[in-house]
Design a protein around this motif. Sequence first.
Motif, PDB file in Angstrom:
ATOM      1  N   THR A  65       0.714  -1.060  -0.005  1.00 51.02           N
ATOM      2  CA  THR A  65      -0.014   0.026  -0.176  1.00 51.02           C
ATOM      3  C   THR A  65       0.845   1.178  -0.017  1.00 51.02           C
ATOM      4  N   GLU A  67       0.236   5.482   0.574  1.00 49.84           N
ATOM      5  CA  GLU A  67      -0.749   6.512   1.070  1.00 49.84           C
ATOM      6  C   GLU A  67      -0.211   7.771   0.735  1.00 49.84           C
ATOM      7  N   ILE A  78      -4.938  10.413 -12.400  1.00 54.66           N
ATOM      8  CA  ILE A  78      -3.670  10.039 -11.744  1.00 54.66           C
ATOM      9  C   ILE A  78      -2.937   9.602 -12.958  1.00 54.66           C
ATOM     10  N   ILE A 100      -4.580  -2.689  -9.324  1.00 52.38           N
ATOM     11  CA  ILE A 100      -4.419  -1.799  -8.215  1.00 52.38           C
ATOM     12  C   ILE A 100      -5.631  -1.469  -7.871  1.00 52.38           C
ATOM     13  N   LYS A 101      -5.876  -0.996  -6.476  1.00 52.59           N
ATOM     14  CA  LYS A 101      -6.916  -0.519  -6.035  1.00 52.59           C
ATOM     15  C   LYS A 101      -6.691   0.901  -5.611  1.00 52.59           C
ATOM     16  N   ILE A 102      -7.773   1.823  -5.658  1.00 51.83           N
ATOM     17  CA  ILE A 102      -7.465   3.149  -5.330  1.00 51.83           C
ATOM     18  C   ILE A 102      -8.540   3.394  -4.355  1.00 51.83           C
ATOM     19  N   TYR A 103      -8.405   4.219  -3.286  1.00 55.12           N
ATOM     20  CA  TYR A 103      -9.258   4.556  -2.179  1.00 55.12           C
ATOM     21  C   TYR A 103      -9.151   5.920  -1.815  1.00 55.12           C
ATOM     22  N   LYS A 112     -11.961   2.672  -7.354  1.00 51.67           N
ATOM     23  CA  LYS A 112     -11.650   2.404  -8.589  1.00 51.67           C
ATOM     24  C   LYS A 112     -10.564   1.222  -8.415  1.00 51.67           C
ATOM     25  N   THR A 113     -10.888   0.195  -9.256  1.00 54.43           N
ATOM     26  CA  THR A 113     -10.020  -0.943  -9.358  1.00 54.43           C
ATOM     27  C   THR A 113      -9.397  -1.082 -11.045  1.00 54.43           C
ATOM     28  N   ILE A 144      -5.193   9.752  -0.770  1.00 55.40           N
ATOM     29  CA  ILE A 144      -5.400   8.975  -1.705  1.00 55.40           C
ATOM     30  C   ILE A 144      -4.671   7.692  -1.494  1.00 55.40           C
ATOM     31  N   ILE A 146      -3.110   3.686  -2.751  1.00 58.24           N
ATOM     32  CA  ILE A 146      -3.123   2.900  -3.644  1.00 58.24           C
ATOM     33  C   ILE A 146      -2.530   1.507  -3.289  1.00 58.24           C
ATOM     34  N   GLU A 147      -3.277   0.613  -3.367  1.00 54.95           N
ATOM     35  CA  GLU A 147      -3.166  -0.701  -2.981  1.00 54.95           C
ATOM     36  C   GLU A 147      -2.590  -1.513  -4.208  1.00 54.95           C
TER      37      GLU A 147
END
Length: 181
Positions: A65, A67, A78, A100-103, A112-113, A144, A146-147
């Motif tokens: 992750t 951050e 992005i 990636i997953k975006i939180y 979003k994935t 934001i 990003i995982e």
Amino acid sequence: MFGVFIACVPFSHAITSIPIDGVKASATLLDKGKESFRPENLIMKKNVSPFYQVWGAPFNDNTVTLEFTVGAQQVNVITLFNGNTRDSAAYENNSLARTIKIYLNSKNNLVKTVTLAKPKWLGHGKTHPDVIVFDPPIENVRKIIIEIESIYPGRKWTDVCIAMVKFWGFVKMPRKVKLGK
């Protein structure tokens, strides 16, 4: 009053690069001599090519992750330079982020994935970024996250590397507007 217009958009409302106030990573590779893999390498610095500094982390089927702390009214796009873009060997030997997953603001707010492309090495400074568009834009952005869920394995290592991340949108307006005399 009249304003400056570019492509039918008032100049004062143009999308700009959002400053990154801080960045943290759940994992980071150890420094190797003069080469650093710290998360702050993801932030573009004056007089330093982003292609010579990267963030990297071991990836062993666990998520990693990143951050980012930002202050944005909204984020529209992005751009992410995936991989160690220092040279062809570094690019091909290290892994690239794949899924990636975006939180937004917390791990409870997935927005979003994305499955990133696996581009071929085009030469130093010629690698194109992945462009992730939010439609509609995400608003009231403080963080934001990003995982990285999966990778494209490198020839030698499963270490995942990213050269640079930039956010594009509208910064927050100051709470009090100071007017000059």
